[in-house]
Design an enzyme around this catalytic site. Structure first.
Site, short mmCIF file in Angstrom:
data_model
loop_
_atom_site.label_atom_id
_atom_site.label_comp_id
_atom_site.label_asym_id
_atom_site.label_seq_id
_atom_site.Cartn_x
_atom_site.Cartn_y
_atom_site.Cartn_z
N GLY A 23 0.94 -1.27 0.00
CA GLY A 23 0.07 0.02 -0.12
C GLY A 23 0.67 1.28 0.04
N ARG A 84 0.60 -5.00 -5.11
CA ARG A 84 0.77 -5.89 -3.98
C ARG A 84 1.15 -7.33 -4.82
NH1 ARG A 84 -0.99 -3.83 0.80
NH2 ARG A 84 -2.43 -2.50 0.79
N ASP A 115 5.44 -5.61 5.70
CA ASP A 115 6.04 -6.82 5.91
C ASP A 115 6.02 -7.75 4.74
OD1 ASP A 115 3.35 -6.60 6.12
OD2 ASP A 115 3.09 -8.32 7.55
N THR A 137 4.94 1.63 6.34
CA THR A 137 3.44 1.28 6.28
C THR A 137 2.99 2.11 7.13
OG1 THR A 137 2.02 -0.43 6.79
CG2 THR A 137 4.16 -0.94 7.92
N ASP A 139 0.43 1.24 8.87
CA ASP A 139 0.01 0.44 9.88
C ASP A 139 1.00 0.49 10.92
OD1 ASP A 139 -2.19 -0.31 8.46
OD2 ASP A 139 -1.68 -1.96 7.80
N ASP A 141 3.44 -1.57 11.59
CA ASP A 141 3.69 -2.97 12.31
C ASP A 141 4.85 -3.67 11.82
OD1 ASP A 141 2.61 -3.54 9.77
OD2 ASP A 141 0.97 -4.58 10.47
N GLY A 182 -5.55 -0.71 10.17
CA GLY A 182 -4.77 -1.45 10.76
C GLY A 182 -5.42 -3.00 10.81
N ARG A 183 -4.49 -3.61 10.01
CA ARG A 183 -5.13 -4.88 9.57
C ARG A 183 -4.95 -5.86 10.95
NH1 ARG A 183 -5.35 -7.01 4.51
NH2 ARG A 183 -4.01 -5.31 3.26
N GLN A 289 -6.56 8.18 4.82
CA GLN A 289 -5.41 8.01 5.81
C GLN A 289 -4.04 8.04 5.19
OE1 GLN A 289 -6.84 5.28 9.17
NE2 GLN A 289 -8.03 4.99 7.39
#
Ligand code: F6P
Length: 356
Positions: A23, A84, A115, A137, A139, A141, A182-183, A289
């Protein structure tokens, strides 16, 4: 093959490639610019692959000379495009990636991604290919780094949205549910919610029960608080909440479900209205976002990480990525970075919780 239109002068040094995968998010262009500009200092010819790993498979690349990376620091998205694509999906495409180094005379490849993108970089590095990663990312994470590119800009958008939603929530005495990305991790929900003064935050790391949430909102009403703002991460689990059955076929190449189809925010707002009687509305912040210009923090972080990634290429430190730990940029192995998603620090959640 790379077009030459943007090359400047003679570069008799190494050829180094860059790609952005997964993303998009604000700060990617700042990172591309930093790798390219540092590379030019070292006399390299820098090329950019279009659309993540797809561009490597297709040999779809451009030269990244001075002119092409000028003026991009403040632009959101990625000038290289992204996808992706997981080239390991077929032997043929992964072989194309393996052979790109010899075929294009590539001395190194810098893979900018989360990741998924980094896991491909890691697989190549394990085979001895000259690859370094760079964590991005929204996210936030990726393991081994306190911050990824894109996160600060994303939580700034969430905070601003909550500022706007507060006035309308107060005027109408409503429960406003705000669904954020936020997966696997609740960083965006927790930090965006904390900064925006959320009255409740639901993250994937803490299992939440629908009836507890409703009871909490009712207690707030009894205490005279006429409105509530509830932030929910798209990947959160709320026990007792019926969701739209996810379309199991709707997955990306890395096998991730498209979470928007679950409509967790919508379902939550409906349950709140039905059970507490509070009028409710939902706002799905979605790709807002990830859009727009990067924040100060992301511009500086992306620039520092980009310069450091180029230095790691200079040092031939394959299979590593630059990372922010405290205020320092350090070098972290892709082994560590791809060992699983980095979960929300629950101490931060507990700070946000004081204000619920
Ligand atoms: O990977 C980051 C992320 O923002 C996730 O939080 C979200 O689920 C996903 O991307 C959605 O992205 P897209 O719509 O581009 O597939």
């Amino acid at each position: 093959m790379a077009d030459q239109e943007n090359s400047q002068g003679e570069c008799d040094g190494a050829t180094v490639g860059i790609l952005t995968g997964g993303g998009d998010c604000p700060g990617l262009n700042a990172a591309i610019r930093a790798v390219a500009r540092r590379g030019m200092m070292y006399g390299w010819r820098v090329i950019g692959f279009r659309n993540g790993w797809a561009g490597v498979v297709e040999r779809n690349c451009i030269d990244l000379g001075w002119r092409s990376v000028s003026g991009i620091l403040q632009q959101g998205g990625t000038m290289l495009g992204t996808s992706r694509t997981d080239p390991r999906k077929s032997d043929e495409s992964f072989d194309k990636v393996r052979s790109v180094f010899d075929e294009l005379g590539l001395e190194a490849l810098v893979a900018i991604g989360g990741d998924d993108t980094l896991s491909v970089a890691h697989a190549l590095a394990k085979e001895g290919k000259p690859v370094v990663g760079l964590p991005k990312t929204m996210d936030n994470d990726v393991q081994g780094t306190d911050y990824c590119i894109g996160f600060d800009s994303a939580v700034t958008r969430v905070m601003e949205a909550l500022d706007y939603l507060h006035t309308t929530a107060a005027s109408h005495h409503r429960a406003m549910v705000v669904e954020v990305m936020g997966r696997h991790a609740g960083w965006v929900a927790a930090i965006g919610g904390l900064a925006g003064g959320a009255d409740f935050i639901i993250v994937p790391e803490t299992r939440m029960c629908r009836s507890n949430l409703i009871a909490h909102l009712e207690r707030r009403q009894e205490a005279g608080r006429s409105f509530s703002i509830i932030v929910v991460a798209e990947g959160a689990i709320v026990d007792g909440l019926e969701l739209i059955e996810p379309d199991l076929d709707a997955r990306d190449e890395f096998g991730h479900q498209l979470l928007g189809t679950k409509q967790i925010g919508q379902r939550l707002a409906e349950a709140i209205e039905r059970e507490s009687g509070m009028e409710s509305r939902v706002t799905v912040l979605g790709h807002v976002q990830r859009g727009g210009p990067p924040s100060v923090f992301d511009r500086v972080l992306a620039t520092r990480l980009g310069v450091s990634a180029a230095d790691m290429v200079r040092d031939k430190q394959w299979g590593f990525m630059p990372a922010l730990q405290g205020s320092q940029i350090v070098r972290v192995s892709l082994d560590e970075a791809t060992a699983g998603n980095r979960k929300l620090d629950l101490d931060l959640y507990e700070v946000a919780e004081i204000f619920f």
